[in-house]
Design a protein around this motif. Structure first.
Motif, PDB file in Angstrom:
ATOM      1  N   LEU A  58      37.751  40.499  37.678  1.00 13.46           N
ATOM      2  CA  LEU A  58      36.513  40.159  38.293  1.00 13.46           C
ATOM      3  C   LEU A  58      36.229  38.713  38.595  1.00 13.46           C
ATOM      4  O   LEU A  58      36.677  38.129  37.872  1.00 13.46           O
ATOM      5  CB  LEU A  58      35.354  40.842  37.567  1.00 13.46           C
ATOM      6  CG  LEU A  58      35.129  42.306  37.668  1.00 13.46           C
ATOM      7  CD1 LEU A  58      34.249  42.633  36.654  1.00 13.46           C
ATOM      8  CD2 LEU A  58      34.963  42.756  39.084  1.00 13.46           C
ATOM      9  N   ASP A  59      35.904  38.273  39.890  1.00 12.10           N
ATOM     10  CA  ASP A  59      35.806  36.764  40.126  1.00 12.10           C
ATOM     11  C   ASP A  59      34.471  36.357  39.227  1.00 12.10           C
ATOM     12  O   ASP A  59      33.559  36.632  39.212  1.00 12.10           O
ATOM     13  CB  ASP A  59      35.401  36.710  41.716  1.00 12.10           C
ATOM     14  CG  ASP A  59      35.282  35.288  41.966  1.00 12.10           C
ATOM     15  OD1 ASP A  59      35.280  34.405  41.245  1.00 12.10           O
ATOM     16  OD2 ASP A  59      35.137  35.153  43.408  1.00 12.10           O
ATOM     17  N   SER A  60      34.950  35.315  38.246  1.00 13.36           N
ATOM     18  CA  SER A  60      33.914  34.447  37.466  1.00 13.36           C
ATOM     19  C   SER A  60      32.988  33.849  38.153  1.00 13.36           C
ATOM     20  O   SER A  60      31.936  33.234  37.560  1.00 13.36           O
ATOM     21  CB  SER A  60      34.703  33.853  36.396  1.00 13.36           C
ATOM     22  OG  SER A  60      35.249  34.839  35.284  1.00 13.36           O
ATOM     23  N   LEU A  61      33.248  33.570  39.525  1.00 13.94           N
ATOM     24  CA  LEU A  61      32.072  32.689  40.259  1.00 13.94           C
ATOM     25  C   LEU A  61      30.727  33.628  40.458  1.00 13.94           C
ATOM     26  O   LEU A  61      29.747  33.054  40.840  1.00 13.94           O
ATOM     27  CB  LEU A  61      32.618  32.236  41.443  1.00 13.94           C
ATOM     28  CG  LEU A  61      33.819  31.178  41.156  1.00 13.94           C
ATOM     29  CD1 LEU A  61      34.246  30.944  42.606  1.00 13.94           C
ATOM     30  CD2 LEU A  61      33.073  30.054  40.588  1.00 13.94           C
ATOM     31  N   GLU A  64      27.434  38.562  38.302  1.00 14.73           N
ATOM     32  CA  GLU A  64      27.392  39.769  37.799  1.00 14.73           C
ATOM     33  C   GLU A  64      28.859  40.028  36.943  1.00 14.73           C
ATOM     34  O   GLU A  64      28.893  40.776  35.760  1.00 14.73           O
ATOM     35  CB  GLU A  64      27.316  40.945  38.880  1.00 14.73           C
ATOM     36  CG  GLU A  64      25.942  41.059  39.518  1.00 14.73           C
ATOM     37  CD  GLU A  64      26.003  41.808  40.535  1.00 14.73           C
ATOM     38  OE1 GLU A  64      27.170  41.874  41.315  1.00 14.73           O
ATOM     39  OE2 GLU A  64      24.819  42.538  40.604  1.00 14.73           O
ATOM     40  N   ALA A  65      29.880  39.376  37.424  1.00 12.07           N
ATOM     41  CA  ALA A  65      31.052  39.314  36.937  1.00 12.07           C
ATOM     42  C   ALA A  65      31.065  38.629  35.629  1.00 12.07           C
ATOM     43  O   ALA A  65      31.717  39.158  34.524  1.00 12.07           O
ATOM     44  CB  ALA A  65      32.348  38.672  37.610  1.00 12.07           C
ATOM     45  N   ARG A  66      30.366  37.546  35.579  1.00 15.92           N
ATOM     46  CA  ARG A  66      30.405  36.708  34.117  1.00 15.92           C
ATOM     47  C   ARG A  66      29.670  37.618  33.127  1.00 15.92           C
ATOM     48  O   ARG A  66      29.894  37.821  31.960  1.00 15.92           O
ATOM     49  CB  ARG A  66      29.714  35.184  34.377  1.00 15.92           C
ATOM     50  CG  ARG A  66      30.520  34.363  35.259  1.00 15.92           C
ATOM     51  CD  ARG A  66      29.836  32.952  35.300  1.00 15.92           C
ATOM     52  NE  ARG A  66      28.399  32.874  35.570  1.00 15.92           N
ATOM     53  CZ  ARG A  66      27.923  32.755  36.972  1.00 15.92           C
ATOM     54  NH1 ARG A  66      29.182  32.876  37.749  1.00 15.92           N
ATOM     55  NH2 ARG A  66      26.879  32.922  37.094  1.00 15.92           N
ATOM     56  N   GLU A  67      28.455  38.150  33.664  1.00 20.44           N
ATOM     57  CA  GLU A  67      27.643  39.142  32.793  1.00 20.44           C
ATOM     58  C   GLU A  67      28.618  40.153  32.333  1.00 20.44           C
ATOM     59  O   GLU A  67      28.200  40.394  30.931  1.00 20.44           O
ATOM     60  CB  GLU A  67      26.383  39.620  33.410  1.00 20.44           C
ATOM     61  CG  GLU A  67      25.579  38.467  33.646  1.00 20.44           C
ATOM     62  CD  GLU A  67      24.505  38.985  34.653  1.00 20.44           C
ATOM     63  OE1 GLU A  67      24.248  40.010  34.917  1.00 20.44           O
ATOM     64  OE2 GLU A  67      23.479  37.886  34.692  1.00 20.44           O
TER      65      GLU A  67
END
Length: 143
Positions: A58-61, A64-67
């Motif tokens: 998942l794209d950490s930018l 939602e991906a970071r979460e």
């Protein structure tokens, strides 16, 4: 492959004895992580990376991906079963899942889920009437 559900009790030292039929697949160690549905997920160490590949990509930018990555990876714990087939449940994971003593250990294909027994009963009741609809939606995605 993991399947079936088993009622167990967490001991006074926060250890849970896993079903004997699962132990061979877990002999190389396990990763315990917060389940999305307020449970604890248990993965064989050997398959953790492959199983988590979708989340890793998942794209950490994306917020939602970071979460999602924080939820899954930050609280994960790598451990091994002891000689009696027990695993120590870290306090933060037990708290996340609302686990005190009475649990259900459920086999879910590629991993195991540990649930508070009452929460598991609620989960089963909630999905009883909707599993047919979910099956149709999943089937539509494959076609």
């Amino acid at each position: 492959m993991f399947y079936g559900e088993h009622e167990h009790t967490v001991d006074d030292k926060s250890r849970l004895t896993l079903p004997a039929k699962y132990r061979h697949a877990l002999a190389g160690g396990v990763v315990l992580a917060k389940g999305i549905d307020r449970n604890i997920d248990v993965y064989p160490r050997a398959s953790w990376d492959a199983t988590m590949a979708r989340i890793v990509e998942l794209d950490s930018l994306s917020r939602e991906a970071r979460e999602m990555k924080r939820h899954v990876f930050a609280g994960a714990a790598v451990t091994e079963l002891d000689g009696q087939g027990r695993v120590l449940l870290p306090p933060h994971l037990a708290e996340h899942a609302g686990i005190d003593r009475e649990v259900v250990v459920a086999g879910v294909h590629d991993h195991i889920e540990i649930w508070d027994r009452a929460a598991w009963a609620g989960q089963l009741k909630a999905i009883e009437g909707s599993v047919g609809d979910a099956a149709e939606r999943v089937a539509d995605r494959r076609g």
